[in-house]
Design a protein around this motif. Structure first.
Motif, PDB file in Angstrom:
ATOM      1  N   GLY A 170      29.043  51.397  28.637  1.00  0.00           N
ATOM      2  CA  GLY A 170      28.128  51.306  28.262  1.00  0.00           C
ATOM      3  C   GLY A 170      26.974  51.134  28.280  1.00  0.00           C
ATOM      4  N   ASP A 171      25.984  50.801  27.472  1.00  0.00           N
ATOM      5  CA  ASP A 171      24.963  51.479  27.975  1.00  0.00           C
ATOM      6  C   ASP A 171      24.312  50.406  29.429  1.00  0.00           C
ATOM      7  OD1 ASP A 171      24.314  52.058  25.411  1.00  0.00           O
ATOM      8  OD2 ASP A 171      23.720  49.686  24.713  1.00  0.00           O
ATOM      9  N   ARG A 172      23.147  51.345  29.768  1.00  0.00           N
ATOM     10  CA  ARG A 172      22.238  50.855  30.832  1.00  0.00           C
ATOM     11  C   ARG A 172      21.044  50.402  30.527  1.00  0.00           C
ATOM     12  NH1 ARG A 172      25.597  55.095  35.089  1.00  0.00           N
ATOM     13  NH2 ARG A 172      27.558  54.702  34.901  1.00  0.00           N
ATOM     14  N   TRP A 173      21.364  49.075  30.610  1.00  0.00           N
ATOM     15  CA  TRP A 173      19.535  48.925  30.118  1.00  0.00           C
ATOM     16  C   TRP A 173      18.506  48.913  31.099  1.00  0.00           C
ATOM     17  CZ3 TRP A 173      18.918  48.631  25.064  1.00  0.00           C
ATOM     18  CH2 TRP A 173      19.929  48.416  24.750  1.00  0.00           C
ATOM     19  N   GLY A 174      18.547  48.764  32.354  1.00  0.00           N
ATOM     20  CA  GLY A 174      17.920  48.346  33.685  1.00  0.00           C
ATOM     21  C   GLY A 174      16.808  47.537  33.394  1.00  0.00           C
ATOM     22  N   ASN A 175      15.968  47.391  34.327  1.00  0.00           N
ATOM     23  CA  ASN A 175      15.727  45.984  34.056  1.00  0.00           C
ATOM     24  C   ASN A 175      14.359  45.980  33.320  1.00  0.00           C
ATOM     25  OD1 ASN A 175      15.775  45.011  36.461  1.00  0.00           O
ATOM     26  ND2 ASN A 175      15.590  47.007  37.639  1.00  0.00           N
ATOM     27  N   SER A 176      14.147  44.460  32.155  1.00  0.00           N
ATOM     28  CA  SER A 176      13.860  44.277  30.946  1.00  0.00           C
ATOM     29  C   SER A 176      12.298  43.265  30.808  1.00  0.00           C
ATOM     30  CB  SER A 176      13.556  44.291  30.060  1.00  0.00           C
ATOM     31  OG  SER A 176      13.603  43.937  28.302  1.00  0.00           O
ATOM     32  N   LEU A 177      11.390  43.657  30.045  1.00  0.00           N
ATOM     33  CA  LEU A 177       9.935  42.920  30.661  1.00  0.00           C
ATOM     34  C   LEU A 177      10.054  42.246  29.334  1.00  0.00           C
ATOM     35  CD1 LEU A 177       8.113  41.509  33.082  1.00  0.00           C
ATOM     36  CD2 LEU A 177       6.571  43.075  31.862  1.00  0.00           C
ATOM     37  N   THR A 178      10.992  41.998  28.364  1.00  0.00           N
ATOM     38  CA  THR A 178      10.741  41.579  27.050  1.00  0.00           C
ATOM     39  C   THR A 178      11.226  40.086  27.132  1.00  0.00           C
ATOM     40  OG1 THR A 178      13.001  42.448  26.407  1.00  0.00           O
ATOM     41  CG2 THR A 178      11.166  43.746  25.753  1.00  0.00           C
ATOM     42  N   MET A 179      11.593  39.825  27.947  1.00  0.00           N
ATOM     43  CA  MET A 179      12.740  38.226  28.099  1.00  0.00           C
ATOM     44  C   MET A 179      11.266  37.407  28.210  1.00  0.00           C
ATOM     45  SD  MET A 179      15.425  35.749  30.001  1.00  0.00           S
ATOM     46  CE  MET A 179      15.539  34.608  29.727  1.00  0.00           C
ATOM     47  N   PRO A 180      10.982  37.404  29.350  1.00  0.00           N
ATOM     48  CA  PRO A 180       9.519  36.395  29.127  1.00  0.00           C
ATOM     49  C   PRO A 180       9.578  35.329  27.886  1.00  0.00           C
ATOM     50  CG  PRO A 180       9.672  37.366  31.081  1.00  0.00           C
ATOM     51  CD  PRO A 180      10.661  38.154  30.056  1.00  0.00           C
ATOM     52  N   ALA A 181       8.328  36.898  27.513  1.00  0.00           N
ATOM     53  CA  ALA A 181       7.695  36.487  26.172  1.00  0.00           C
ATOM     54  C   ALA A 181       9.083  36.251  24.821  1.00  0.00           C
ATOM     55  CB  ALA A 181       7.255  37.754  25.411  1.00  0.00           C
ATOM     56  N   ALA A 182       9.881  36.375  24.836  1.00  0.00           N
ATOM     57  CA  ALA A 182      10.574  36.725  23.797  1.00  0.00           C
ATOM     58  C   ALA A 182      11.347  35.362  23.778  1.00  0.00           C
ATOM     59  CB  ALA A 182      12.038  37.036  23.542  1.00  0.00           C
ATOM     60  N   ALA A 183      11.592  34.745  25.163  1.00  0.00           N
ATOM     61  CA  ALA A 183      11.936  33.091  25.032  1.00  0.00           C
ATOM     62  C   ALA A 183      11.070  31.892  25.052  1.00  0.00           C
ATOM     63  CB  ALA A 183      12.462  33.421  26.816  1.00  0.00           C
ATOM     64  N   SER A 184       9.289  32.262  25.333  1.00  0.00           N
ATOM     65  CA  SER A 184       8.717  31.521  25.007  1.00  0.00           C
ATOM     66  C   SER A 184       7.849  31.661  24.335  1.00  0.00           C
ATOM     67  CB  SER A 184       7.215  31.540  26.623  1.00  0.00           C
ATOM     68  OG  SER A 184       7.193  33.452  26.072  1.00  0.00           O
ATOM     69  N   GLY A 185       8.073  32.602  22.832  1.00  0.00           N
ATOM     70  CA  GLY A 185       7.487  32.782  21.823  1.00  0.00           C
ATOM     71  C   GLY A 185       5.923  33.586  21.324  1.00  0.00           C
ATOM     72  N   TYR A 186       5.782  33.574  23.216  1.00  0.00           N
ATOM     73  CA  TYR A 186       4.051  34.031  23.154  1.00  0.00           C
ATOM     74  C   TYR A 186       3.817  35.500  23.018  1.00  0.00           C
ATOM     75  CZ  TYR A 186       3.377  29.862  26.191  1.00  0.00           C
ATOM     76  OH  TYR A 186       2.429  28.909  26.847  1.00  0.00           O
ATOM     77  N   PRO A 187       2.994  36.549  22.791  1.00  0.00           N
ATOM     78  CA  PRO A 187       2.862  36.716  21.852  1.00  0.00           C
ATOM     79  C   PRO A 187       3.013  38.244  22.935  1.00  0.00           C
ATOM     80  CG  PRO A 187       0.717  36.385  22.134  1.00  0.00           C
ATOM     81  CD  PRO A 187       2.045  34.869  22.632  1.00  0.00           C
ATOM     82  N   HIS A 188       3.126  39.588  22.663  1.00  0.00           N
ATOM     83  CA  HIS A 188       3.928  40.756  23.543  1.00  0.00           C
ATOM     84  C   HIS A 188       3.747  42.124  23.062  1.00  0.00           C
ATOM     85  CE1 HIS A 188       6.975  42.850  25.422  1.00  0.00           C
ATOM     86  NE2 HIS A 188       6.387  43.894  25.651  1.00  0.00           N
ATOM     87  N   ILE A 189       3.191  42.884  23.763  1.00  0.00           N
ATOM     88  CA  ILE A 189       2.230  44.221  22.852  1.00  0.00           C
ATOM     89  C   ILE A 189       2.725  45.150  23.992  1.00  0.00           C
ATOM     90  CG2 ILE A 189      -0.075  44.184  23.845  1.00  0.00           C
ATOM     91  CD1 ILE A 189      -0.323  45.405  21.375  1.00  0.00           C
ATOM     92  N   THR A 190       3.614  46.260  23.900  1.00  0.00           N
ATOM     93  CA  THR A 190       3.992  47.473  23.963  1.00  0.00           C
ATOM     94  C   THR A 190       3.495  49.318  23.981  1.00  0.00           C
ATOM     95  OG1 THR A 190       6.158  46.485  24.299  1.00  0.00           O
ATOM     96  CG2 THR A 190       6.051  48.374  24.872  1.00  0.00           C
ATOM     97  N   VAL A 191       2.104  49.911  24.664  1.00  0.00           N
ATOM     98  CA  VAL A 191       2.112  50.755  24.131  1.00  0.00           C
ATOM     99  C   VAL A 191       3.128  51.842  25.285  1.00  0.00           C
ATOM    100  CG1 VAL A 191      -0.255  49.475  23.821  1.00  0.00           C
ATOM    101  CG2 VAL A 191       0.607  50.262  26.459  1.00  0.00           C
TER     102      VAL A 191
END
Length: 228
Positions: free
Chosen positions: A159-180
């Motif tokens: 299956g998928d091997r996602w690795g470490n993600s920094l998306t959860m803190p913003a997703a769970a809190s609802g705080y703004p997040h931008i990726t470049v």
């Protein structure tokens, strides 16, 4: 970026030397452009809330999908309908992996259920409390890190091997997040994330734009038969 205080998790996001090198390069560039890098510790606290976040996701997934399918121009009108269709067409619809998450989500009763409300409180308010404390104690303008590792190939065994993600803190809190664009690993693109507290979008966009212009990591997408 001049004068901005940017937090970076002290603990490495994984043991991949190439991903870690991208982050180190990004940190060096931020410092070159006048930002102050502050080592912080928050990821383990956020990750401790992941079970609550998954619980919330299942409830909201069922609610949202049922609402969408009820009025969509499709024969399937609910999550249960999707599950039943997959079972009836198992050889074609899921020859390698099944639908455990769909089935566990379908068991949820609704957003009025006490278990959902409790999980939402733990995930949403808990993550906000952690982040607010880190931002306030360190007087941060943003937190930075690798968004996630490179896209994984389809593996029909593991299956998928996602690795470490920094998306959860913003997703769970609802705080703004931008990726470049953060660079490439194994000839595949990797993102660099910046996120902040509530209503800090203008500041985040400024930091992200400045980094993007300085790094020039954005490259024209390519189509390849293989990246190996």
């Amino acid at each position: 970026m001049k004068g901005k205080r940017i937090g970076v998790e002290k603990k490495p996001q994984g043991n991949n030397q190439f991903i870690n090198a991208l982050l180190e390069k990004a940190i060096h560039l931020l410092q070159q452009k006048g930002a102050t890098i502050i080592e912080i510790e928050y990821v383990d606290q956020i990750n401790a809330l992941s079970a609550f976040e998954f619980e919330v996701m299942q409830y909201e997934f069922k609610e949202g999908l049922n609402h969408y399918l009820a009025t969509a121009h499709a024969k399937v009108k609910s999550l249960k309908g999707v599950i039943d269709f997959n079972k009836a067409n198992e050889d074609k619809a899921m020859p390698y992996f099944k639908q455990e998450t769909l089935e566990s989500s379908n068991l949820k009763l609704g957003l009025h259920e006490k278990k959902y409300v409790e999980a939402l409180n733990e995930s949403h308010n808990g993550s906000k409390k952690i982040l607010d404390s880190v931002f306030n104690e360190n007087k941060l303008d943003a937190i930075c890190g690798i968004t996630i590792g490179p896209a994984c190939s389809t593996d029909q065994i593991y299956g998928d091997r996602w690795g470490n993600s920094l998306t959860m803190p913003a997703a769970a809190s609802g705080y703004p997040h931008i990726t470049v664009p953060g660079g490439k690993v194994y000839d595949l693109p990797v993102g660099l994330s910046f996120f902040g507290t509530a209503y800090s979008e203008p500041k985040l966009i400024g930091i992200a734009f400045a980094y993007e212009q300085a790094s020039k990591n954005r490259v024209k997408p390519e189509f390849k038969k293989s990246f190996l």
